[in-house]
Design an enzyme around this catalytic site. Sequence first.
Site, PDB file in Angstrom:
ATOM      1  NE  ARG A  53     -15.027 -73.409  24.057  1.00  0.00           N
ATOM      2  CZ  ARG A  53     -13.836 -72.619  24.374  1.00  0.00           C
ATOM      3  NH1 ARG A  53     -13.735 -71.820  23.101  1.00  0.00           N
ATOM      4  NH2 ARG A  53     -13.095 -72.706  25.282  1.00  0.00           N
ATOM      5  CB  THR A  54     -20.240 -73.186  28.721  1.00  0.00           C
ATOM      6  OG1 THR A  54     -19.544 -74.426  28.501  1.00  0.00           O
ATOM      7  CG2 THR A  54     -21.467 -73.858  29.521  1.00  0.00           C
ATOM      8  CE  LYS A  82     -19.779 -57.896  50.498  1.00  0.00           C
ATOM      9  NZ  LYS A  82     -21.141 -57.022  50.611  1.00  0.00           N
ATOM     10  NE  ARG A 103     -18.296 -74.159  33.583  1.00  0.00           N
ATOM     11  CZ  ARG A 103     -17.584 -74.387  32.488  1.00  0.00           C
ATOM     12  NH1 ARG A 103     -16.545 -73.707  31.960  1.00  0.00           N
ATOM     13  NH2 ARG A 103     -18.101 -75.261  31.544  1.00  0.00           N
ATOM     14  CG  HIS A 131     -20.036 -79.460  30.786  1.00  0.00           C
ATOM     15  ND1 HIS A 131     -21.151 -78.466  30.877  1.00  0.00           N
ATOM     16  CD2 HIS A 131     -19.002 -78.955  30.441  1.00  0.00           C
ATOM     17  CE1 HIS A 131     -20.653 -77.525  30.085  1.00  0.00           C
ATOM     18  NE2 HIS A 131     -19.683 -77.707  29.860  1.00  0.00           N
TER      19      HIS A 131
END
Lengths: 304, 152
Positions: A53-54, A82, A103, A131
Amino acid sequence: MRHVISVHDLSVEEIIDVLDRAEGMLDIARGQAVNDCLKGKVLGSIFFEPSTRTRLSFETAMHRLGGGVIGFAGTEATSVVKGETLADTIRMVSGYADAVVLRHPREGAAKLATEFSAKPIINAGDGAGQHPTQTLLDLFTIRQEMGRLEGLNISLVGDLRYGRTVHSLAFALSKFGNTINLVSPEGLEMPGEVVEHLEDSGQFGTACHSPEAVIDSTDILYVTRIQKERFPDPVEYEKVAGKYRIDPELVSQGPDNMIVMHPLPRINEIVPEVDAMPQAKYFEQAFNGVPVRMALLSMVIGGD
Amino acid sequence: MSQKYMKVERIDHGTVIDHILPSMAFDVLRVLDLSSDKTMSILVNSHSKKGGKKDILKFEGVELSAEEANLVALVSPQATINIIVGGKVVRKFNAEAPEVVRGILTCSNPNCISNQNEPITTEFRLGPDEGHRYVCTYCERDIVDLAKRIGL
């Protein structure tokens, strides 16, 4: 408005401003009107953790406003594998984009990103931390459904210890004057600092282990998933998962105008039979991520 | 008392940190991270005139700045700082907990980004209440067991 890192940084006026702008963008979010205020702008969307959703609502929001999106979801095909630092990744992406949505699995990642980015950073969830855009769309949904953001009796149900959305939401709701009940299984109670904050601001209702104990006085039943990825021990997860199941019988015990919200994804904490009930608002809530994120993007990139 | 019976000699010029919590003198040293070739005396679990025990640190020829002295409050808030000149105490003050601590402590939250290999300096801010607690600028969590988070 520049970076959007934590709900703590947002004043009541700023929150209301975002919600008002989002309300004015509903038709655009639904595709019923056209707006290209971000034409030629690029959003860097970098997701080190899974998201449906986000990520998709940010991308939809950017496209609906005429902008483009670059980025990655998962680090497998990037230089992160890496050993590239987050600082270097942010420096690079912020050079390509006009704003960066991040995120990351570590708490404080978004704050760090602000130190290495020349462009606005929007926190889309950092570990068990903040959030803020989820909180804003939750507030948008509450105002849309209840007509106000104050004087409500809100019961937060489920994993209150690891669930970042409920931490941010509790802080945000306390800015408006509400009664907040905390309903969680043993061992998954709300962290002490959040409880203290609610007590200090006179907005702590009750803490209990059963939704039945608060349902008859609840205006908003906010249910959260028991998050498997937050448990180091899978046996512990199995023990508590599914302990809290919201079904039509429980929902019917609430006041007539009670609504049920959930940040999604749900596993089995709300049975599918609830979906058809008028109280179920979690899919509208998920949609509201688009207008709210459109509002934010237009503010941080468009400079409105 | 004759000088020869003293456990630790007096100093003519330097700093004495008194009333350090018992057995915390080595943590104070770690906080201060002094690189000096001057004489230093450490008295651990000494009897206090006020009752109980305390630690004492003496630095010959070193005058701690207020900023350095305040770092002592991180691990021993009631410690007193005595600046000695010509064998006399010319200034005496209590260590005051600093508002911001950069680079000395590490976050106790293992999932904090500041514990990863990132090019940043840790930063903690003193909480608003009287609990003498420090909050990580990055993850916004309270630091736990502060004395164990020095220079890890």
